[in-house]
Design a protein around this motif. Structure first.
Motif, PDB file in Angstrom:
ATOM      1  N   ALA A  11       0.700  -1.275   0.125  1.00 50.63           N
ATOM      2  CA  ALA A  11      -0.058  -0.212   0.142  1.00 50.63           C
ATOM      3  C   ALA A  11       0.808   1.252  -0.119  1.00 50.63           C
ATOM      4  CB  ALA A  11      -0.951   0.089   1.398  1.00 50.63           C
ATOM      5  N   THR A  12       2.075   1.134   0.461  1.00 50.79           N
ATOM      6  CA  THR A  12       2.843   2.504   0.602  1.00 50.79           C
ATOM      7  C   THR A  12       3.806   2.718  -0.689  1.00 50.79           C
ATOM      8  OG1 THR A  12       3.167   1.813   3.089  1.00 50.79           O
ATOM      9  CG2 THR A  12       4.933   3.352   1.824  1.00 50.79           C
ATOM     10  N   LYS A  13       3.919   3.773  -1.074  1.00 46.60           N
ATOM     11  CA  LYS A  13       4.548   4.300  -2.379  1.00 46.60           C
ATOM     12  C   LYS A  13       5.747   4.917  -1.678  1.00 46.60           C
ATOM     13  CE  LYS A  13       4.306   7.381  -6.503  1.00 46.60           C
ATOM     14  NZ  LYS A  13       3.404   8.465  -7.080  1.00 46.60           N
ATOM     15  N   ALA A  14       6.913   4.094  -2.024  1.00 53.65           N
ATOM     16  CA  ALA A  14       8.146   4.587  -1.395  1.00 53.65           C
ATOM     17  C   ALA A  14       8.876   5.464  -2.499  1.00 53.65           C
ATOM     18  CB  ALA A  14       9.015   3.341  -1.163  1.00 53.65           C
ATOM     19  N   PRO A  15       9.484   6.457  -1.816  1.00 50.17           N
ATOM     20  CA  PRO A  15      10.566   7.208  -2.829  1.00 50.17           C
ATOM     21  C   PRO A  15      11.334   6.399  -3.673  1.00 50.17           C
ATOM     22  CG  PRO A  15      10.957   7.738  -0.464  1.00 50.17           C
ATOM     23  CD  PRO A  15      10.399   6.524  -0.630  1.00 50.17           C
ATOM     24  N   ALA A  16      11.295   7.047  -5.109  1.00 50.97           N
ATOM     25  CA  ALA A  16      11.851   6.255  -6.261  1.00 50.97           C
ATOM     26  C   ALA A  16      13.332   6.016  -5.953  1.00 50.97           C
ATOM     27  CB  ALA A  16      11.671   7.141  -7.425  1.00 50.97           C
ATOM     28  N   GLY A  17      14.103   7.038  -5.150  1.00 55.42           N
ATOM     29  CA  GLY A  17      15.485   6.614  -5.044  1.00 55.42           C
ATOM     30  C   GLY A  17      15.588   5.734  -3.601  1.00 55.42           C
ATOM     31  N   ALA A  18      14.907   5.606  -3.055  1.00 55.69           N
ATOM     32  CA  ALA A  18      14.866   4.680  -1.610  1.00 55.69           C
ATOM     33  C   ALA A  18      13.802   3.941  -1.302  1.00 55.69           C
ATOM     34  CB  ALA A  18      15.008   5.782  -0.495  1.00 55.69           C
ATOM     35  N   PRO A  19      13.621   3.012  -2.378  1.00 52.99           N
ATOM     36  CA  PRO A  19      12.321   2.033  -2.149  1.00 52.99           C
ATOM     37  C   PRO A  19      12.323   1.002  -0.975  1.00 52.99           C
ATOM     38  CG  PRO A  19      13.895   1.105  -3.744  1.00 52.99           C
ATOM     39  CD  PRO A  19      14.516   2.436  -3.378  1.00 52.99           C
ATOM     40  N   ASP A  20      13.621   0.828  -0.236  1.00 51.10           N
ATOM     41  CA  ASP A  20      13.811  -0.270   0.893  1.00 51.10           C
ATOM     42  C   ASP A  20      13.585   0.866   2.054  1.00 51.10           C
ATOM     43  OD1 ASP A  20      14.235  -2.128   2.467  1.00 51.10           O
ATOM     44  OD2 ASP A  20      16.478  -2.180   1.762  1.00 51.10           O
ATOM     45  N   TRP A  21      12.375   0.819   2.623  1.00 50.01           N
ATOM     46  CA  TRP A  21      12.085   1.438   3.803  1.00 50.01           C
ATOM     47  C   TRP A  21      11.520   0.767   4.983  1.00 50.01           C
ATOM     48  CZ3 TRP A  21       7.124   1.626   5.780  1.00 50.01           C
ATOM     49  CH2 TRP A  21       6.202   0.900   4.860  1.00 50.01           C
ATOM     50  N   MET A  22      11.296  -0.520   4.628  1.00 50.36           N
ATOM     51  CA  MET A  22      10.802  -1.330   5.883  1.00 50.36           C
ATOM     52  C   MET A  22      11.343  -2.883   5.720  1.00 50.36           C
ATOM     53  SD  MET A  22       6.663  -2.490   6.605  1.00 50.36           S
ATOM     54  CE  MET A  22       6.313  -3.245   8.145  1.00 50.36           C
ATOM     55  N   ARG A  23      11.669  -3.369   7.066  1.00 48.05           N
ATOM     56  CA  ARG A  23      12.165  -4.544   7.123  1.00 48.05           C
ATOM     57  C   ARG A  23      11.651  -5.379   8.308  1.00 48.05           C
ATOM     58  NH1 ARG A  23      17.991  -5.639   4.309  1.00 48.05           N
ATOM     59  NH2 ARG A  23      17.311  -4.511   2.274  1.00 48.05           N
ATOM     60  N   LEU A  24      11.080  -6.474   8.108  1.00 49.27           N
ATOM     61  CA  LEU A  24      10.480  -7.386   9.118  1.00 49.27           C
ATOM     62  C   LEU A  24      11.656  -8.554   9.669  1.00 49.27           C
ATOM     63  CD1 LEU A  24       8.307  -8.492  10.905  1.00 49.27           C
ATOM     64  CD2 LEU A  24       7.413  -9.671   8.904  1.00 49.27           C
ATOM     65  N   PHE A  25      11.660  -8.806  10.752  1.00 52.12           N
ATOM     66  CA  PHE A  25      12.659  -9.865  11.204  1.00 52.12           C
ATOM     67  C   PHE A  25      11.728 -10.874  12.101  1.00 52.12           C
ATOM     68  CE2 PHE A  25      15.497  -6.662  10.152  1.00 52.12           C
ATOM     69  CZ  PHE A  25      16.854  -7.517   9.508  1.00 52.12           C
ATOM     70  N   MET A  26      11.404 -11.884  11.611  1.00 54.71           N
ATOM     71  CA  MET A  26      10.798 -12.965  12.306  1.00 54.71           C
ATOM     72  C   MET A  26      11.806 -13.857  13.081  1.00 54.71           C
ATOM     73  SD  MET A  26       7.581 -12.249  11.641  1.00 54.71           S
ATOM     74  CE  MET A  26       6.991 -13.793  12.483  1.00 54.71           C
ATOM     75  N   VAL A  27      11.804 -14.004  14.375  1.00 47.78           N
ATOM     76  CA  VAL A  27      12.696 -14.546  15.239  1.00 47.78           C
ATOM     77  C   VAL A  27      12.222 -15.957  15.607  1.00 47.78           C
ATOM     78  CG1 VAL A  27      14.036 -14.174  17.290  1.00 47.78           C
ATOM     79  CG2 VAL A  27      13.170 -12.400  16.075  1.00 47.78           C
ATOM     80  N   PRO A  28      12.715 -16.984  14.921  1.00 43.42           N
ATOM     81  CA  PRO A  28      12.315 -18.290  15.627  1.00 43.42           C
ATOM     82  C   PRO A  28      12.499 -18.543  16.839  1.00 43.42           C
ATOM     83  CG  PRO A  28      13.715 -18.376  13.373  1.00 43.42           C
ATOM     84  CD  PRO A  28      13.697 -16.981  13.996  1.00 43.42           C
ATOM     85  N   GLY A  29      11.419 -19.288  17.553  1.00 41.25           N
ATOM     86  CA  GLY A  29      11.753 -19.969  19.000  1.00 41.25           C
ATOM     87  C   GLY A  29      11.577 -18.663  19.788  1.00 41.25           C
ATOM     88  N   MET A  30      11.606 -17.273  19.602  1.00 39.97           N
ATOM     89  CA  MET A  30      11.356 -16.412  20.649  1.00 39.97           C
ATOM     90  C   MET A  30       9.904 -16.076  20.920  1.00 39.97           C
ATOM     91  SD  MET A  30      12.660 -12.380  20.559  1.00 39.97           S
ATOM     92  CE  MET A  30      11.345 -11.633  19.850  1.00 39.97           C
ATOM     93  N   GLY A  31       9.473 -15.693  22.285  1.00 35.46           N
ATOM     94  CA  GLY A  31       8.313 -15.460  22.621  1.00 35.46           C
ATOM     95  C   GLY A  31       7.705 -14.194  22.500  1.00 35.46           C
ATOM     96  N   HIS A  32       7.098 -13.649  23.650  1.00 36.41           N
ATOM     97  CA  HIS A  32       6.442 -12.446  23.357  1.00 36.41           C
ATOM     98  C   HIS A  32       7.570 -11.144  23.537  1.00 36.41           C
ATOM     99  CE1 HIS A  32       3.219  -9.608  23.133  1.00 36.41           C
ATOM    100  NE2 HIS A  32       3.459  -8.944  24.396  1.00 36.41           N
ATOM    101  N   CYS A  33       8.345 -10.686  22.650  1.00 35.67           N
ATOM    102  CA  CYS A  33       9.238  -9.918  23.002  1.00 35.67           C
ATOM    103  C   CYS A  33      10.540 -10.454  23.094  1.00 35.67           C
ATOM    104  CB  CYS A  33       8.875  -8.726  23.730  1.00 35.67           C
ATOM    105  SG  CYS A  33       7.307  -7.676  23.284  1.00 35.67           S
ATOM    106  N   SER A  34      10.552 -11.590  23.976  1.00 38.48           N
ATOM    107  CA  SER A  34      11.624 -12.041  24.463  1.00 38.48           C
ATOM    108  C   SER A  34      11.377 -13.377  25.115  1.00 38.48           C
ATOM    109  CB  SER A  34      12.572 -11.046  25.538  1.00 38.48           C
ATOM    110  OG  SER A  34      11.751 -11.200  26.700  1.00 38.48           O
ATOM    111  N   GLY A  35      12.498 -14.296  25.488  1.00 34.32           N
ATOM    112  CA  GLY A  35      12.215 -15.547  26.017  1.00 34.32           C
ATOM    113  C   GLY A  35      11.956 -16.644  25.074  1.00 34.32           C
TER     114      GLY A  35
END
Length: 237
Positions: free
Chosen positions: A144-168
Motif C-alpha cells: 500500500a505504501t508508495k516509497a521514494p523512487a530513490g529509496a524503495p527499501d524503507w521497511m524490514r521485518l525480522f521473524m525470530v524463530p523460537g522467541m516468545g512475546h518480545c523475548s524469552g
C-alpha cells in the motif's frame, strides 16, 4: 500437524489427548473465523503449544483482554465475555467509537516519503500475539505504501524463530536492533541480517542470524548448529 494422531486409544493419560482435547486443539489451530468463513485474526504457530496457557488456561478468560473489552472497547463494566459472538461482537468492536480495535491503515506513504525507516520484529513462538499478524501487516504495508523512487527499501521485518512475546523462549532472543536501525537511518545501510544470541546463566549457548522477511536462515550443512557463521539468509521456495 494433526492432533488426532496423538488421541488416546483407551483411557486418558499424560502421553495422549482426549477426543475433547483434540477438538479444542484443532479449533485453536484453525484460528477464529466469522460466519462467512473469513479469518478474523491469525492463530498460534505450531510448536508454541506450551505457551498457550497464558491466554487459554483456566475457567476464566485472560483478564487483560476482558478488562480491555469491558472498560475500553465496550465501555461496559458488566460485560460478560461468555456472551461474546465472534461475528456480531467483532464488528461491534471494530465500530467502537474510541477506535482502539479499528483497522490500522497500512498506507505509510507519508512516513516513507519523508525518509522514514521502519524495522519490526516478532517472535515466531509468541504466545500472546499471533506472529502471522506481523507478516500480514508487512505485506499490506509494502503493497500500500508508495516509497521514494530513490529509496524503495524503507521497511524490514525480522521473524525470530523460537522467541516468545518480545523475548524469552527456546530460540536466540538477544539482538541489537537499535544499532541496526541507526546504521540504516544514519549511514544508509539497511540491515541484511541481525545476529541473535541465546544467553543462559550469563553464557552464550547459541547464535543464529535473523533474516529480513521473506528470507530464512538456512544451514550450510557443516559446522555447529549453534554457530551463526554456519547459516546464511536465503529465500526458501
Amino acid at each position: 500437524f494433526d492432533p488426532g494422531t496423538i488421541q488416546c486409544k483407551a483411557e486418558d493419560g499424560p502421553g495422549c489427548l482426549t477426543a475433547a482435547q483434540v477438538k479444542t486443539v484443532r479449533t485453536i489451530m484453525a484460528g477464529p473465523k466469522n460466519a462467512r468463513g473469513e479469518a478474523v485474526f491469525p492463530t498460534y504457530e505450531p510448536g508454541t503449544e506450551l505457551g498457550w496457557s497464558r491466554l487459554l488456561a483456566g475457567p476464566n478468560a485472560y483478564d487483560t483482554a476482558t478488562d480491555q473489552y469491558k472498560y475500553v472497547v465496550f465501555d461496559d463494566p458488566n460485560w460478560d465475555w461468555r456472551t461474546f459472538d465472534l461475528t456480531r461482537d467483532t464488528a461491534r468492536a471494530d465500530a467502537s467509537g474510541n477506535g482502539v480495535l479499528a483497522a490500522v491503515s497500512p498506507d505509510l506513504t507519508r512516513f516513507a516519503q519523508r525518509g522514514g525507516k521502519l524495522l519490526t520484529y516478532h517472535g515466531f513462538a509468541d504466545p500472546s500475539i499471533a506472529p502471522q499478524a506481523s507478516i500480514n501487516f508487512y505485506k499490506a504495508a509494502t503493497a500500500a505504501t508508495k516509497a521514494p523512487a530513490g529509496a524503495p527499501d524503507w521497511m524490514r521485518l525480522f521473524m525470530v524463530p523460537g522467541m516468545g512475546h518480545c523475548s524469552g523462549g527456546d530460540g536466540p532472543d538477544t539482538f541489537d536492533s537499535v544499532t541496526a536501525l541507526e546504521n540504516w537511518v544514519e549511514k544508509g545501510t539497511p540491515p541484511a541480517q541481525m545476529i541473535a544470541s541465546k544467553i543462559v546463566d550469563g553464557r552464550t549457548t547459541r547464535t543464529r542470524p535473523l533474516c529480513p522477511y521473506p528470507q530464512q536462515a538456512r544451514y550450510s550443512g557443516t559446522g555447529s548448529l549453534d554457530d551463526a557463521a554456519n547459516f546464511a539468509c536465503a529465500v526458501v521456495p
